[in-house]
Design an enzyme around this catalytic site. Structure first.
Site, PDB file in Angstrom:
ATOM      1  CG  ASN A  36      -1.784   1.219   1.330  1.00 43.13           C
ATOM      2  OD1 ASN A  36      -1.949   1.959   0.359  1.00 43.13           O
ATOM      3  ND2 ASN A  36      -2.363   1.452   2.508  1.00 43.13           N
ATOM      4  CD1 TRP A  37       3.139   1.123  -3.163  1.00 39.90           C
ATOM      5  CD2 TRP A  37       3.290   2.557  -4.866  1.00 39.90           C
ATOM      6  NE1 TRP A  37       3.819   0.486  -4.170  1.00 39.90           N
ATOM      7  CE2 TRP A  37       3.924   1.347  -5.232  1.00 39.90           C
ATOM      8  CE3 TRP A  37       3.255   3.600  -5.780  1.00 39.90           C
ATOM      9  CZ2 TRP A  37       4.516   1.162  -6.484  1.00 39.90           C
ATOM     10  CZ3 TRP A  37       3.841   3.425  -7.017  1.00 39.90           C
ATOM     11  CH2 TRP A  37       4.474   2.226  -7.363  1.00 39.90           C
ATOM     12  CE  LYS A  38      -0.267   3.266   4.922  1.00 45.01           C
ATOM     13  NZ  LYS A  38      -0.090   3.433   6.374  1.00 45.01           N
ATOM     14  CG  HIS A  93      -5.771   1.634   5.502  1.00 46.26           C
ATOM     15  ND1 HIS A  93      -5.314   2.595   6.379  1.00 46.26           N
ATOM     16  CD2 HIS A  93      -4.722   0.792   5.303  1.00 46.26           C
ATOM     17  CE1 HIS A  93      -4.051   2.347   6.687  1.00 46.26           C
ATOM     18  NE2 HIS A  93      -3.676   1.255   6.044  1.00 46.26           N
ATOM     19  CD  GLU A 122      -3.102   5.509   6.809  1.00 49.49           C
ATOM     20  OE1 GLU A 122      -2.052   5.155   7.375  1.00 49.49           O
ATOM     21  OE2 GLU A 122      -3.244   5.554   5.561  1.00 49.49           O
ATOM     22  CD  GLU A 125      -3.265  -2.495   7.548  1.00 53.21           C
ATOM     23  OE1 GLU A 125      -2.117  -2.341   7.137  1.00 53.21           O
ATOM     24  OE2 GLU A 125      -4.183  -1.698   7.325  1.00 53.21           O
ATOM     25  N   GLY A 154       2.808   2.080  10.956  1.00 56.92           N
ATOM     26  CA  GLY A 154       3.728   3.202  10.881  1.00 56.92           C
ATOM     27  C   GLY A 154       4.432   3.543  12.173  1.00 56.92           C
ATOM     28  CB  SER A 213       5.552  -1.697  11.479  1.00 55.74           C
ATOM     29  OG  SER A 213       5.034  -0.416  11.775  1.00 55.74           O
ATOM     30  N   GLY A 245       3.248  -1.349   4.214  1.00 59.71           N
ATOM     31  CA  GLY A 245       3.201   0.085   3.983  1.00 59.71           C
ATOM     32  C   GLY A 245       4.532   0.623   3.517  1.00 59.71           C
ATOM     33  N   GLY A 246       5.275   1.252   4.434  1.00 57.45           N
ATOM     34  CA  GLY A 246       6.514   1.937   4.080  1.00 57.45           C
ATOM     35  C   GLY A 246       7.531   1.070   3.366  1.00 57.45           C
TER      36      GLY A 246
END
Length: 286
Positions: A34-36, A122, A124, A198, A204, A244, A265-266
């Site tokens: 997921n590049w967000k 998600h 967010e 999640e 994150g 993470s 994610g990151g």
């Protein structure tokens, strides 16, 4: 400790936990990035996509791999990843199918680009943009009912906040989110749905649930699915862990029998890092 907290002494019972550890999996691992809201430019996105295309190998073709770039990069992603085995998905979709809804993107538009998944629910989207369980359920049905695209898949995100975790509400929260998110979904469509567990406290933050904690949480998700759709159907649903996930944590997570992949994610924003995670999912999860 509350029985809802993900520890090996939870109300699942030690025998249930050990039974799960010895059970066969039989589900194809799915690794997703997921590049967000990243990267900043199309050139940067193309560079990352080229790195992913170059890293595609037998490992990435032995599992299912999906990336979720921002909307402006979807068409480029579909084109650049063609033939690599890496699929492309959208990070969200509109509640409407057409009309006066400035700034929205309909699921038919997403599917027509060649996207094969939509990421829904998600944390967010829930916490920052106020998406409700009813909103998420409506989007699930829009994806499953997208005309001309009977194989469009959904990754449905569920998980508890740190406050809910500390209050021992993990099991209650994911039970509500899954029951409401998948309300009125036909069992025949269940194969198109992946659940991404999640824990919000791990997204994150650098915090990662231990493999044993992830297994117990995923087992709780599967129990909810069994209550809705039956044991046999629930055993076929893939459950990803997100929060993470890194190249260093993927191997131990994927050993767990109910961890069927990862939503990253990151670490998905670097081709080498994501390739290592895919490799870990392929070697540890089969």
């Amino acid at each position: 400790a509350s029985p809802d907290k993900p520890s090996s002494s939870t109300a699942l019972g030690q025998s249930s936990y050990l039974d799960a550890l010895s059970a066969p999996r039989g589900r194809l691992p799915i690794l997703a990035g997921n590049w967000k809201l990243n990267p900043a430019t199309l050139d940067d996105a193309a560079s990352l996509l080229q790195g992913l295309a170059d890293s595609a190998n037998d490992a990435s073709r032995s599992v299912e791999v999906v990336v979720f770039p921002p909307f402006p990069y979807l068409s480029t992603a579909v084109s650049m990843l063609a033939g690599t085995g890496i699929k492309v998905g959208a990070q969200n979709c509109a509640l409407e199918t057409s009309g006066a809804h400035t700034g929205e993107t309909a699921v038919s538009m997403i599917a027509s680009l060649g996207c094969e998944y939509v990421l829904l629910g998600h944390s967010e989207r829930r916490s920052i943009y106020g998406e409700t369980e009813a909103d998420i359920n409506a989007k699930v049905h829009l994806c499953l009912g997208c005309e001309g695209h009977p194989n469009l898949g959904v990754i449905l995100c569920v998980g508890e906040t740190e406050e809910e975790y500390d209050a021992g509400l993990l099991r209650s929260i994911v039970d509500v989110q899954i029951n409401k998110g998948l309300a009125d979904v036909n069992q025949r469509d269940l194969g198109r749905i992946v659940i991404a567990y999640e824990p919000v406290w791990a997204i994150g933050t650098g915090k990662v649930a231990t493999p044993e904690q992830a297994q117990i949480a995923h087992d709780a998700v599967r129990q909810t699915l069994a209550g809705m759709f039956g044991d046999n159907a629930s055993e076929r649903v893939r459950i990803q862990y997100g929060g993470s996930v890194t190249p260093d944590s993927i191997d131990s997570l994927m050993i767990m029998p109910d961890v069927d992949g990862a939503l990253v994610g990151g670490a998905s924003l670097t081709a080498d890092s994501f390739a290592r995670i895919v490799e870990g999912g392929a070697t540890s999860g089969l």
